[in-house]
Motif scaffolding. Structure first.
Motif, PDB file in Angstrom:
ATOM      1  N   ALA B 101      81.024  87.596  24.367  1.00 33.17           N
ATOM      2  CA  ALA B 101      80.825  87.078  23.008  1.00 33.17           C
ATOM      3  C   ALA B 101      80.974  85.562  23.001  1.00 33.17           C
ATOM      4  CB  ALA B 101      81.837  87.715  22.064  1.00 33.17           C
ATOM      5  N   ARG B 102      81.981  85.067  23.727  1.00 37.94           N
ATOM      6  CA  ARG B 102      82.223  83.622  23.753  1.00 37.94           C
ATOM      7  C   ARG B 102      81.037  82.902  24.395  1.00 37.94           C
ATOM      8  NH1 ARG B 102      87.398  81.525  26.735  1.00 37.94           N
ATOM      9  NH2 ARG B 102      85.869  81.890  28.353  1.00 37.94           N
ATOM     10  N   SER B 103      80.572  83.462  25.506  1.00 36.86           N
ATOM     11  CA  SER B 103      79.456  82.847  26.216  1.00 36.86           C
ATOM     12  C   SER B 103      78.189  82.884  25.361  1.00 36.86           C
ATOM     13  CB  SER B 103      79.227  83.577  27.542  1.00 36.86           C
ATOM     14  OG  SER B 103      77.927  83.369  27.995  1.00 36.86           O
ATOM     15  N   ALA B 104      77.945  84.028  24.699  1.00 36.30           N
ATOM     16  CA  ALA B 104      76.746  84.156  23.863  1.00 36.30           C
ATOM     17  C   ALA B 104      76.768  83.128  22.738  1.00 36.30           C
ATOM     18  CB  ALA B 104      76.665  85.568  23.287  1.00 36.30           C
ATOM     19  N   LEU B 105      77.940  82.958  22.149  1.00 33.21           N
ATOM     20  CA  LEU B 105      78.082  82.001  21.058  1.00 33.21           C
ATOM     21  C   LEU B 105      77.788  80.584  21.537  1.00 33.21           C
ATOM     22  CD1 LEU B 105      79.061  82.587  18.119  1.00 33.21           C
ATOM     23  CD2 LEU B 105      81.200  81.474  18.773  1.00 33.21           C
ATOM     24  N   ARG B 106      78.364  80.245  22.712  1.00 33.20           N
ATOM     25  CA  ARG B 106      78.189  78.904  23.260  1.00 33.20           C
ATOM     26  C   ARG B 106      76.719  78.649  23.613  1.00 33.20           C
ATOM     27  NH1 ARG B 106      82.142  78.824  27.427  1.00 33.20           N
ATOM     28  NH2 ARG B 106      80.401  79.427  28.731  1.00 33.20           N
ATOM     29  N   GLN B 107      76.088  79.669  24.222  1.00 37.46           N
ATOM     30  CA  GLN B 107      74.683  79.530  24.624  1.00 37.46           C
ATOM     31  C   GLN B 107      73.778  79.348  23.418  1.00 37.46           C
ATOM     32  OE1 GLN B 107      73.556  79.449  27.737  1.00 37.46           O
ATOM     33  NE2 GLN B 107      75.658  79.552  28.411  1.00 37.46           N
ATOM     34  N   THR B 108      74.020  80.180  22.390  1.00 39.80           N
ATOM     35  CA  THR B 108      73.185  80.104  21.194  1.00 39.80           C
ATOM     36  C   THR B 108      73.299  78.725  20.563  1.00 39.80           C
ATOM     37  OG1 THR B 108      73.885  82.372  20.873  1.00 39.80           O
ATOM     38  CG2 THR B 108      72.556  81.416  19.142  1.00 39.80           C
ATOM     39  N   ARG B 109      74.529  78.210  20.516  1.00 41.13           N
ATOM     40  CA  ARG B 109      74.736  76.909  19.906  1.00 41.13           C
ATOM     41  C   ARG B 109      74.011  75.821  20.708  1.00 41.13           C
ATOM     42  NH1 ARG B 109      80.642  76.064  19.422  1.00 41.13           N
ATOM     43  NH2 ARG B 109      80.617  78.004  18.252  1.00 41.13           N
ATOM     44  N   ARG B 112      70.258  76.124  20.148  1.00 44.31           N
ATOM     45  CA  ARG B 112      69.857  75.643  18.823  1.00 44.31           C
ATOM     46  C   ARG B 112      69.822  74.120  18.796  1.00 44.31           C
ATOM     47  NH1 ARG B 112      72.635  79.397  15.172  1.00 44.31           N
ATOM     48  NH2 ARG B 112      71.303  81.241  15.083  1.00 44.31           N
TER      49      ARG B 112
END
Lengths: 122, 308
Positions: B101-109, B112
């Motif tokens: 979840a942490r990695s997905a959040l960082r990647q998405t940010r 973007r």
């Protein structure tokens, strides 16, 4: 030595190549200079067409140089304004007076900003 | 029952060496497909096995067993074995979910930000130039695809090398390599051994793009010098690109350069590594499925649905 292979490449790729050459040069280039810089088999007319198209799109700007134009990339809105100011300054023969008048008309806020920028550079 | 669930947890440890050998033997584009599919299968089986272990453990707790409408106690091997295993599985799953979840959040940010930056700048064709003193170049997926290159990178390459760099990045975008990298990222969070496999998948994507660019330009040596020069220029400069956006200088660059300069190899009959990797993944999925089906069956018996 026109290479048919280069002429047939998609327009987007040619635009990217010309744009990259302009950025890499760092100074305004004429169509002939871009052609030499690319060193590929593009005809000069093709390069001129691409440059005109890029200019219409607002991606590059141009200035008079001799009988033709020299092109340079537009960075962003701010970069463009700065460039225009330079062009205006260059147009006048008495650059010093123009600059002095310009500074005299600055608002206190702008004056403060200029001072900060100069100090930051030094 | 528990034994068959352990298989999907052990098999991924065989993946890293097999993955490396698969990349050596197969054409990079084919290797990329085989590696990604196998790693995803291994990761899926691993998560299913962990889930089954957690469920078994939970149903051993009397209160939860009542909630699950179990009328008989769940038949399992000794509680001394099942409960610690279930506890460990719960811990591992929680940790994996958290890091994922942490990695997905960082990647998405990061994605973007990069996308917004690219959309705001004027683009010539698919090229987006960022005025920056740090040499960097990467393929940015999304609509439309973009190649993001900094001015410092453009200035450190010659005209032909710039074309080579662009061809490499275009190859990434056209082949949709970001999907493979995202899948590898996902799998890496499911099992520690798959982290090493993720590095191999990244290398496979780079090699595939190198080969496509070499075919497009018809000059292997040019691609080799371009990526070598780009890597030297970009060394030790911070990059803001998201991890799933493939950069020109990802992976062991000397290895990629050597592969480009080596004479093209005939596809060899010895594709044992690739075959073994696929067998490994198949076995893992089968064991995982068998384990989950078995747990389901035992739960149904415990619920008194069909007599033992």
């Amino acid at each position: 030595m026109t290479d048919a292979k280069d002429e047939r490449r998609p327009a987007g790729e040619l635009e990217a190549a010309v744009m990259a050459a302009l950025w890499a040069a760092g100074v305004p280039l004429t169509a002939g200079q871009v052609q030499t810089e690319l060193g590929s088999g593009l005809a000069r007319t093709t390069v001129t067409t691409i440059l005109t198209r890029l200019h219409e799109k607002g991606v590059v700007d141009r200035e008079r140089q001799g009988r033709g134009y020299a092109y340079f990339p537009i960075q962003d809105a701010q970069g463009l304004t700065a460039r225009r100011m330079h062009t205006e300054l260059d147009r006048d023969i008495d650059r010093e007076t123009v600059l002095a008048r310009f500074v005299a008309q600055l608002s206190p806020d702008d004056e403060q900003l200029l001072r900060r920028l100069l100090e930051g550079d030094g | 029952m528990t034994a068959v669930l352990l298989l999907p947890l052990i098999l991924p440890f065989l993946a890293p060496p097999l993955a490396r050998r698969t990349l050596d033997r197969l054409a990079p584009a084919t290797a990329l497909w085989v590696l990604t599919a196998s790693v995803l299968a291994l990761a899926g089986a691993c998560v299913a096995a962990l889930g089954a272990l957690v469920l078994t453990g939970l149903l051993k707790v009397p209160a939860l067993a009542a909630l699950g409408e179990l009328v008989h106690p769940l038949r399992t091997p000794s509680d001394h074995l099942v409960l610690p295993a279930a506890a460990a599985a719960t811990g591992v799953l929680t940790l994996s979910t958290w890091t994922l979840a942490r990695s997905a959040l960082r990647q998405t940010r990061a994605f973007r930000t990069a996308r917004a930056q690219a959309d705001h700048r004027p683009a010539a064709g698919d090229l987006c130039v960022v005025d920056s003193p740090h040499p960097d170049a990467y393929a940015l997926p999304g609509r439309p695809h973009r190649i993001v290159v900094t001015t410092a990178m453009l200035r450190s390459l010659g005209p032909a090398e710039r074309e080579a760099l662009f061809a490499h990045e275009r190859a990434h975008n056209q082949a949709g390599h970001h999907y493979f990298l995202a899948a590898a990222e996902l799998a890496a969070h499911c099992h520690p051994a798959l982290r090493t496999a993720r590095a191999t998948i990244r290398l496979a994507a780079e090699r595939a793009a190198d080969e496509t660019a070499a075919t497009t330009l018809g000059d292997r040596r040019l691609i080799a010098t371009a990526i070598a020069r780009a890597a030297l220029a970009g060394q030790a400069s911070p990059s803001t690109r998201p991890d799933i956006a493939p950069a020109a200088t990802t992976g062991p660059v000397p290895q990629r350069v050597a592969a480009l300069l080596a004479p093209p190899r005939r596809p060899r009959a010895a594709r044992r590594a690739a075959f073994l990797l696929v067998v490994c993944a198949g076995l893992s999925v089968t064991a995982g499925t068998a384990g989950v089906v078995d747990v389901h069956y035992e739960v149904e018996i415990a619920q008194g649905e069909n007599g033992p």
